[in-house]
Write an enzyme that holds these catalytic residues in place. Structure first.
Site, short mmCIF file in Angstrom:
data_model
loop_
_atom_site.label_atom_id
_atom_site.label_comp_id
_atom_site.label_asym_id
_atom_site.label_seq_id
_atom_site.Cartn_x
_atom_site.Cartn_y
_atom_site.Cartn_z
N ARG A 166 0.28 -2.87 -11.02
CA ARG A 166 0.12 -2.61 -9.59
C ARG A 166 1.20 -3.28 -8.73
NH1 ARG A 166 -3.96 -2.24 -5.33
NH2 ARG A 166 -3.76 -3.94 -3.84
N GLU A 220 0.59 4.12 -8.76
CA GLU A 220 0.15 5.26 -7.97
C GLU A 220 1.20 6.37 -8.00
OE1 GLU A 220 -0.85 3.35 -4.28
OE2 GLU A 220 -2.35 2.06 -5.26
N HIS A 274 2.34 0.49 -4.46
CA HIS A 274 1.66 0.00 -5.66
C HIS A 274 2.14 0.84 -6.85
CE1 HIS A 274 -1.68 -1.56 -2.84
NE2 HIS A 274 -0.83 -2.53 -3.13
N GLU A 327 -4.59 7.83 1.34
CA GLU A 327 -4.99 7.68 -0.06
C GLU A 327 -5.13 9.08 -0.63
OE1 GLU A 327 -5.60 5.01 -1.93
OE2 GLU A 327 -5.52 3.38 -0.48
N HIS A 353 -0.54 6.26 -0.72
CA HIS A 353 -1.19 5.55 -1.83
C HIS A 353 -2.09 6.51 -2.59
CE1 HIS A 353 -0.19 1.28 -0.79
NE2 HIS A 353 0.00 1.82 0.40
#
Length: 952
Positions: free
Chosen positions: A242, A187, A184, A384, A310
């Site tokens: 994104r 990020e 994405h 994440e 991410h």
């Protein structure tokens, strides 16, 4: 990706954004947001989400579905949203003004003015001097023997997806891993992790043993930016972009390439709407980016692990995303994932949540980790990265290095996982059982997989023991077909301490254990528990009169609608009544903490106490609203047992089980309280509803003699007892604690009496020995008897005195420094030859003929140089040659057993000491003389001595 609840945390994000980012000479963020507001909205239906987007709203959540959303909304549309009855509140009044307020925080690390050394002091564009590709080339230039550039493929707009390959030439064939970031575009922090990790491997090779081993034995493929077109667009045009840059032909752009993979493409958590942030594309692998990375995995079959990086939310995730069902390898994923969690926390103290994607963050279909795991058998994870919403996608540059410091050991752990490194792999798909219920078999699923080597058939073995001082019992795993097997821990009792491990061999000579290095490096273990025991229960059918504050009340909830989430229930879990906060609706805004507190409950003598109840709860994310459960044992100090860590919107009764043992165990006055609040000025939910409250435990109680924990003392347990009977002052064998009723360390006549007292199988319990106070055994003819004496830790004896209070004329004295002498005419013959100088070899003292010697207690005293050494023990008699049940009779079965032992092994093994009859002290060998003696005893011949004179 991101967690979904941003609210005030996103305010901090916006304050860090600026139209001009001072990163070299590159400008970013040229798209302006004049007139926009950031609004926190609670969308109840997909239709409401669509309406918000149709008004020009930009949903900032990673998963833009019903629920709490943060939306960049044109200011003039706010009234329209409000008029539709959609709950909302403004978080940022002027988005562009917030963007203009500040720029990226500078790094706290000193700038050396060297582009390579200073690379991680700030974020970098893809191309140009000092950019991502430049840095990868620098790694190759500086470490040409270990690093090389990798062209993964070409993007939609013709850019090359570059990575770096790192490995040595020590081994030509080795497993591989693929770690990549920026699927994405916005990020940015994810783009820093692969190059940081690569630099760590290269700069420590040859000096750090762990790194050297990894680089020699693993092929690393590190890809900083997967979505190159989108990433470039965030630098040139829109910082919050994104997707990739696909022209969808309808005025919209972009496909979410982490919804474009071919595993359950188009399922939950993805969208078919082109303007949606999770638009999955027209078909699976429609995008060049996913096509080339898919082909890269196919063309590198040695790849065994993947990490898809991410931001943000601080999570460690694994399959599945498309369903809440657990994967067949949940145990392996959880073991490695939780290790990664601990390693991350150990660096800077941040605790990342860990679990499957679907249930830990949200449903997501068509994601990379599901495809690589399901279609390629790869150990696939996603992380994440920082943070949890305080700054969001634009993590300040001074956190780049701390972020990489904390995730690095987790990446090393993933690379070292058995799935990657082991010649063969042993997995526990359902995980390691953490508890074993007494009296029940426990089955464990096992997978044994050939990797570098092929598994040797029949080598798949399960080892277990129930006593830390005893040996492991080896059992071949039961095959379930393919690479699946099953192990069984046999039923046992509460005195056991289960330990176990698994082993298999490879055709290359490898021996692999799970856990690695077992048993020396550790084994799996489990807690013994009993069936659930209810200490307290209240179904709230009647009002218990607990202490309430605010709008807490007992009664019938009416299911009234609320602003967000789902309404209250319309009845209890059982019956009509509950305790709830505002039975006529939700909790209010700006409320303080209000509590429901139970009356004190008595948990005296209870261990392992849990609180269980049924819950119907609605509460906003803890950034704003709070629901808490606490426990106390004095009504003054309270311990938080549970609190919401995310938004909760129950639409059904859900069962809760909470460990309160640290507060409640063995306490006389245990109270529980449920807190509602505080809440903020925004959206409100239905709040607490609770029903069917209980305190339970799993106290594990054992009956003396119940060896398998089935609640009965029967013939099965007697068979186990025969292996455990050791006699007075003889250390009990491992696993025999359940028979040691008086906990004196041995299993003797006292324990036999307790065993017989607990007999539950009906009839008269069998006798193990002719123990004092028990029935005398039936004696066949003139079988001989002996007295077994064990000194334990006593001093070396020089003399023994043996006498029987029941027979004053029976006495004997043995001088261990000379031949034995008889002290009276009418005595049983005492043999103590040769001399025993070692206390561990006191051996056996023979006491004559069974028909003459009665069943009585013998006192044995050790004397050293004339001084009594306080060794007074009660001993018993036993039949020589009586080695099988029924005990007390020497018959053909005893002869056969002795012959079998003689033929099978020259070494005497417990529990057959009575087969070792010759010479006059046990020599720990069953030989032909012992066989002959047993035959003589069977033929009613007195052995080895003639009967002494009758005592008058």
């Amino acid at each position: 990706m991101m967690q979904g609840q941003l609210k005030m945390g996103f305010v901090a994000l916006l304050v860090t954004l600026s139209p001009i980012f001072y990163v070299g000479t590159t400008e970013a963020g040229t798209k302006r947001y004049d007139g926009y507001k950031i609004v926190h909205i609670n969308a109840k239906t997909p239709a409401e989400v669509d309406r918000i987007e149709s008004f020009g709203g930009i949903i900032l959540n990673c998963n833009p579905g019903p629920g709490p959303l943060d939306v960049a909304l044109p200011g003039e549309r706010l009234n329209v949203v409000t008029s539709l009855g959609i709950a909302s509140k403004v978080v940022v009044d002027d988005l562009q003004a917030a963007l203009d307020q500040s720029e990226l925080q500078p790094s706290a690390v000193a700038d050396t003015q060297d582009a390579f050394t200073d690379y991680f002091l700030t974020y970098r564009p893809y191309d140009g001097t000092g950019g991502v590709v430049w840095y990868l080339n620098e790694l190759v230039n500086r470490y040409p023997g270990l690093a090389s550039m990798v062209n993964v493929g070409t993007t939609l707009q013709g850019r090359t997806i570059w990575g770096v390959r790192i490995t040595s030439n020590v081994h030509p064939t080795k497993p591989g891993v693929v770690y990549f970031g920026v699927e994405h575009a916005r990020e940015w922090i994810a783009a820093t992790v692969p190059p940081y990790f690569g630099n760590y491997l290269l700069s420590n090779y040859g000096t750090d043993a762990t790194v050297t081993d990894l680089v020699d034995n693993v092929e690393f493929f590190l890809i900083p930016v997967f979505n190159v077109d989108g990433y470039v667009y965030t630098w040139s045009t829109d910082r919050l972009w994104r997707k990739n840059r696909r022209n969808n032909g309808d005025g919209t752009f972009g496909v979410d390439i982490n919804r474009n993979w071919g595993e359950h493409f188009g399922g939950p958590g993805s969208s078919g709407a082109t303007n949606n942030e999770t638009y999955h594309g027209p078909f699976a692998f429609s995008e060049p980016e996913t096509q080339v990375l898919r082909d890269f995995f196919i063309n590198h079959p040695n790849v065994r692990a993947q990490l898809d990086l991410h931001s943000y939310s601080e999570l460690i995730l694994w399959p599945y995303g498309y369903t809440n069902a657990l994967s067949p390898d949940q145990g392996a994923f959880a073991e490695t994932g939780l290790d990664m969690q601990s390693l991350i926390q150990a660096v800077h103290g941040l605790q990342y949540a860990a679990g499957p994607i679907n249930t830990t963050i949200y449903p997501a279909s068509g994601v990379s980790v599901d495809w690589t795991y399901a279609q390629r058998g790869i150990f696939s994870f996603s992380i994440e990265l920082r943070d949890t919403g305080q700054t969001g996608f634009q993590l300040p540059a001074n956190q780049i290095i701390p972020q990489n410091e904390e995730v690095l050991p987790a990446m090393l752990r993933l690379t070292n996982a058995g799935w990657v490194r082991s010649p063969i792999r042993i997995d526990l798909p359902n995980g390691v059982p953490t508890s074993v219920t007494a009296g029940q078999d426990t089955t464990i699923g096992v997978r044994v997989v050939s990797q570098i080597e092929t598994v040797v058939p029949g080598s798949e073995t399960f080892y277990y023991r129930y006593d830390a001082s005893g040996p492991f019992i080896a059992v071949q795993l039961a095959s379930l077909g393919g690479d699946l097997y099953q192990a069984t821990l046999p039923a046992t009792n509460c005195t056991s301490t289960p330990e176990f491990y698994f082993s298999a061999s490879g055709d290359g000579g490898s021996q692999v254990q799970s856990p690695a290095g077992a048993p020396g490096a550790g084994t799996y273990s489990a807690l013994m528990i009993g069936p659930a025991n209810t200490i307290y229960f209240n179904d709230l059918g009647a009002n218990p009169g607990w202490t309430t504050q605010g709008q807490w009340a007992w009664g019938h909830p009416n299911g009234a609608s609320v602003e967000a989430g789902f309404p209250d229930p319309t009845s209890g879990h059982t019956g009509s009544n509950v305790y709830g906060y505002n039975l006529n609706g939700g909790y209010p805004n700006n409320m303080p903490v209000y509590s429901l507190t139970t009356s004190p409950m008595n948990c005296t003598g209870q261990i392992g106490v849990h609180l269980a109840f049924w819950r119907w709860l609605g509460v906003e994310s803890p950034t704003w609203d709070h629901a808490v459960v606490q426990a106390s044992n004095n009504g003054i100090s309270w311990t938080t047992i549970w609190q919401n860590t995310t938004e909760i919107a129950d639409n059904a009764w859900t069962y809760q089980d909470m460990d309160i043992s640290s507060v409640a165990d063995n306490q006389q006055a245990v109270s529980i309280r449920w807190n509602m609040g505080p809440s903020d000025p925004g959206v409100t939910y239905c709040g607490w509803n609770i029903d069917d409250i209980s305190l339970i435990n799993h106290t594990c109680d054992s009956i003396t003699g119940d060896s398998n924990g089935d609640g009965a003392v029967d013939s099965t347990d007697f068979n186990a007892l025969t292996n455990c009977y050791s006699g007075e002052n003889v250390l009990r064998p491992p696993g025999c604690k359940i028979f040691d009723s008086d906990l004196d360390g041995d299993v003797d006549c006292v324990d036999m009496a307790a065993f017989r007292a607990n007999w539950t199988a009906g009839g008269v319990a069998p006798n193990l020995e002719s123990c004092t106070g028990l029935e005398s055994p039936t004696v066949s003819g003139e079988g001989s008897r002996y007295l077994l004496i064990t000194p334990g830790q006593s001093p070396v004896p020089v003399a023994l005195q043996v006498f029987s209070p029941a027979l004053p004329c029976l006495s004997a004295y043995a001088d261990f420094d000379s031949n034995p002498t008889l002290a009276a005419e009418h005595v049983a013959r005492l043999v103590a030859d040769p001399v025993y100088r070692d206390p561990a070899e006191w051996g056996t003292i023979h006491l004559g003929d069974a028909d003459i010697l009665p069943n009585t207690a013998y006192q044995v005293m050790a004397t050293d140089a004339g001084a009594t050494q306080s060794l007074a023990v009660e001993a018993t008699t036993a039949l020589w040659g009586d080695v099988t049940a029924p005990l007390g009779v020497i018959d053909i079965r005893d002869v056969a057993a002795t012959v079998d032992r003689f033929v099978g092994s020259a070494t005497l093994l417990a529990p057959m000491p009575r087969a070792d009859l010759f010479p006059q002290r046990p020599d720990y060998v069953v030989d032909i003389r012992d066989v002959a003696a047993t035959v003589d005893a069977f033929k009613d011949l007195a052995f080895p001595f003639p009967a002494p004179s009758q005592c008058h």
